[in-house]
Design a protein around this motif. Structure first.
Motif, PDB file in Angstrom:
ATOM      1  N   ALA A 263      30.203  12.015  -9.584  1.00 24.35           N
ATOM      2  CA  ALA A 263      29.523  12.648  -8.456  1.00 24.35           C
ATOM      3  C   ALA A 263      30.512  12.992  -7.348  1.00 24.35           C
ATOM      4  CB  ALA A 263      28.428  11.721  -7.923  1.00 24.35           C
ATOM      5  N   ALA A 264      31.434  12.083  -7.065  1.00 26.38           N
ATOM      6  CA  ALA A 264      32.421  12.329  -6.015  1.00 26.38           C
ATOM      7  C   ALA A 264      33.290  13.535  -6.344  1.00 26.38           C
ATOM      8  CB  ALA A 264      33.292  11.089  -5.821  1.00 26.38           C
ATOM      9  N   ASP A 265      33.533  13.776  -7.627  1.00 22.29           N
ATOM     10  CA  ASP A 265      34.387  14.885  -8.044  1.00 22.29           C
ATOM     11  C   ASP A 265      33.681  16.235  -7.963  1.00 22.29           C
ATOM     12  OD1 ASP A 265      36.552  13.259  -8.533  1.00 22.29           O
ATOM     13  OD2 ASP A 265      36.146  13.045 -10.677  1.00 22.29           O
ATOM     14  N   THR A 266      32.365  16.231  -7.973  1.00 20.51           N
ATOM     15  CA  THR A 266      31.633  17.496  -8.109  1.00 20.51           C
ATOM     16  C   THR A 266      30.726  17.839  -6.932  1.00 20.51           C
ATOM     17  OG1 THR A 266      29.852  16.370  -9.319  1.00 20.51           O
ATOM     18  CG2 THR A 266      31.657  17.291 -10.624  1.00 20.51           C
ATOM     19  N   LEU A 267      30.420  16.872  -6.077  1.00 19.99           N
ATOM     20  CA  LEU A 267      29.460  17.121  -5.006  1.00 19.99           C
ATOM     21  C   LEU A 267      29.965  18.140  -3.995  1.00 19.99           C
ATOM     22  CD1 LEU A 267      27.943  13.635  -4.109  1.00 19.99           C
ATOM     23  CD2 LEU A 267      26.701  15.665  -4.847  1.00 19.99           C
ATOM     24  N   GLU A 268      29.101  19.059  -3.621  1.00 17.97           N
ATOM     25  CA  GLU A 268      29.360  20.006  -2.542  1.00 17.97           C
ATOM     26  C   GLU A 268      28.758  19.446  -1.248  1.00 17.97           C
ATOM     27  OE1 GLU A 268      31.161  22.691  -2.765  1.00 17.97           O
ATOM     28  OE2 GLU A 268      31.496  22.462  -4.927  1.00 17.97           O
ATOM     29  N   PRO A 269      29.336  19.794  -0.102  1.00 17.10           N
ATOM     30  CA  PRO A 269      28.835  19.239   1.170  1.00 17.10           C
ATOM     31  C   PRO A 269      27.335  19.414   1.361  1.00 17.10           C
ATOM     32  CG  PRO A 269      30.891  20.413   1.521  1.00 17.10           C
ATOM     33  CD  PRO A 269      30.496  20.677   0.098  1.00 17.10           C
ATOM     34  N   GLN A 270      26.805  20.590   1.052  1.00 17.29           N
ATOM     35  CA  GLN A 270      25.389  20.857   1.277  1.00 17.29           C
ATOM     36  C   GLN A 270      24.479  20.051   0.356  1.00 17.29           C
ATOM     37  OE1 GLN A 270      27.693  23.046   0.452  1.00 17.29           O
ATOM     38  NE2 GLN A 270      27.046  24.365  -1.251  1.00 17.29           N
ATOM     39  N   GLN A 271      25.055  19.461  -0.704  1.00 15.07           N
ATOM     40  CA  GLN A 271      24.262  18.590  -1.569  1.00 15.07           C
ATOM     41  C   GLN A 271      24.106  17.195  -0.966  1.00 15.07           C
ATOM     42  OE1 GLN A 271      26.813  19.361  -5.141  1.00 15.07           O
ATOM     43  NE2 GLN A 271      24.856  19.735  -6.173  1.00 15.07           N
ATOM     44  N   LEU A 272      24.925  16.874   0.003  1.00 13.80           N
ATOM     45  CA  LEU A 272      24.868  15.574   0.652  1.00 13.80           C
ATOM     46  C   LEU A 272      24.030  15.590   1.920  1.00 13.80           C
ATOM     47  CD1 LEU A 272      28.507  14.170   0.374  1.00 13.80           C
ATOM     48  CD2 LEU A 272      26.436  13.148  -0.571  1.00 13.80           C
ATOM     49  N   SER A 273      24.124  16.674   2.683  1.00 10.92           N
ATOM     50  CA  SER A 273      23.429  16.720   3.963  1.00 10.92           C
ATOM     51  C   SER A 273      23.329  18.156   4.464  1.00 10.92           C
ATOM     52  CB  SER A 273      24.184  15.869   4.995  1.00 10.92           C
ATOM     53  OG  SER A 273      23.611  15.997   6.282  1.00 10.92           O
ATOM     54  N   ARG A 274      22.321  18.393   5.298  1.00 12.23           N
ATOM     55  CA  ARG A 274      22.234  19.704   5.951  1.00 12.23           C
ATOM     56  C   ARG A 274      23.049  19.729   7.235  1.00 12.23           C
ATOM     57  NH1 ARG A 274      18.073  20.092   9.965  1.00 12.23           N
ATOM     58  NH2 ARG A 274      16.872  18.173  10.225  1.00 12.23           N
ATOM     59  N   PHE A 275      23.538  18.560   7.642  1.00  8.95           N
ATOM     60  CA  PHE A 275      24.364  18.477   8.844  1.00  8.95           C
ATOM     61  C   PHE A 275      25.833  18.488   8.429  1.00  8.95           C
ATOM     62  CE2 PHE A 275      20.427  16.201  10.108  1.00  8.95           C
ATOM     63  CZ  PHE A 275      20.006  17.091  11.087  1.00  8.95           C
ATOM     64  N   LEU A 276      26.482  19.620   8.602  1.00 10.06           N
ATOM     65  CA  LEU A 276      27.869  19.791   8.196  1.00 10.06           C
ATOM     66  C   LEU A 276      28.744  20.043   9.428  1.00 10.06           C
ATOM     67  CD1 LEU A 276      27.324  22.046   5.041  1.00 10.06           C
ATOM     68  CD2 LEU A 276      27.409  19.537   5.197  1.00 10.06           C
ATOM     69  N   PRO A 277      30.034  19.744   9.342  1.00  5.96           N
ATOM     70  CA  PRO A 277      30.917  19.920  10.496  1.00  5.96           C
ATOM     71  C   PRO A 277      30.867  21.338  11.046  1.00  5.96           C
ATOM     72  CG  PRO A 277      32.039  18.689   8.777  1.00  5.96           C
ATOM     73  CD  PRO A 277      30.745  19.183   8.178  1.00  5.96           C
ATOM     74  N   PRO A 278      30.858  21.486  12.363  1.00  6.42           N
ATOM     75  CA  PRO A 278      30.829  22.823  12.971  1.00  6.42           C
ATOM     76  C   PRO A 278      32.060  23.643  12.572  1.00  6.42           C
ATOM     77  CG  PRO A 278      30.380  21.109  14.604  1.00  6.42           C
ATOM     78  CD  PRO A 278      30.859  20.416  13.373  1.00  6.42           C
TER      79      PRO A 278
END
Length: 231
Positions: free
Chosen positions: A29-44
């Motif tokens: 999972a760590a190798d393939t996860l995209e940021p938007q799959q973890l949270s809708r709050f992403l760095p500005p």
């Protein structure tokens, strides 16, 4: 409190060598996860935000795999009383925020907050950076295997109320899961474990790890837990 110099300056690396088989789904999972799959709050995109890191430390306990968490002191200005991963803001001495800085910060903060020995921790993955709008933290979640467990506890009661571990089997138990409802109307996953209500950023990351590692069990998302207005 500052970590010992010899620990603070230790080389940090991310390696999957020698991990137990049960961690394989988390590694994938760590190798393939995209940021938007973890949270809708992403760095500005502006780059705004204070760089920080948390340590997601998994070990083996009496009931199988377990996760290290801590409960923040109720007197703190932000996130008071909330269960969380050990972690905090990067110091200049931690190094480059884009490379090994978050690794050093995650280990340093975990040692300062829980007293764990970083020498017993094997870092095996780094998740995409996320954002906590209420505190403007840009957070790098660092994954660790507690290869050699050491005694832990609240080092400074002004910052940490307690330190505890949660069996993964309890986190996946549908009876311990609910949807937290903030007074603002925001909703998110929550876990009722070890006498604590885990919600917010920490619960969101745990929820996504369980899901993408294939450990999640069906649970009643209509079951709601209201949060205190001061949360």
């Amino acid at each position: 409190m500052r970590a010992e110099k010899e620990t603070y300056d230790r080389d940090v690396a991310v390696t999957t060598d020698g991990l137990p088989d049960w961690l394989d789904p988390v590694v994938r999972a760590a190798d393939t996860l995209e940021p938007q799959q973890l949270s809708r709050f992403l760095p500005p995109e502006s780059g705004h935000g204070r760089q920080s890191a948390v340590l997601i430390l998994l070990g083996e306990g009496a009931e199988g795999p377990e996760l290290l968490l801590m409960e923040r002191a109720g007197s703190l200005r932000s996130h008071a009383g909330q269960p969380s991963f050990p972690g905090g803001a990067l110091d200049p001495e931690d190094g480059d925020p884009a490379t090994t800085g978050p690794l050093r910060a995650a280990l340093r903060e975990a040692q300062e907050e829980t007293g764990l020995d970083p020498a017993g921790v094997q870092l095996f993955g780094v998740l995409p950076r996320l954002y906590i709008p209420v505190s403007s933290f840009v957070v790098t979640p660092v994954l660790g295997w507690w290869r050699t467990p050491s005694p832990v506890g609240a080092v400074d009661l002004a910052e940490t109320a307690r330190v505890f571990t949660v069996p993964v089997v309890d986190l996946t138990d549908p009876a311990n899961r609910a949807t937290a409802v903030h007074p603002s109307g925001h909703t998110g996953p929550a876990f009722m474990v070890e006498g604590a209500l885990v919600w917010g950023f920490t619960a969101g990351v745990i929820d996504r790890i369980l899901h993408f590692a294939g450990w999640e069990r069906p649970w009643d998302r209509a079951k709601q837990v209201p949060l205190d207005w001061r949360s």
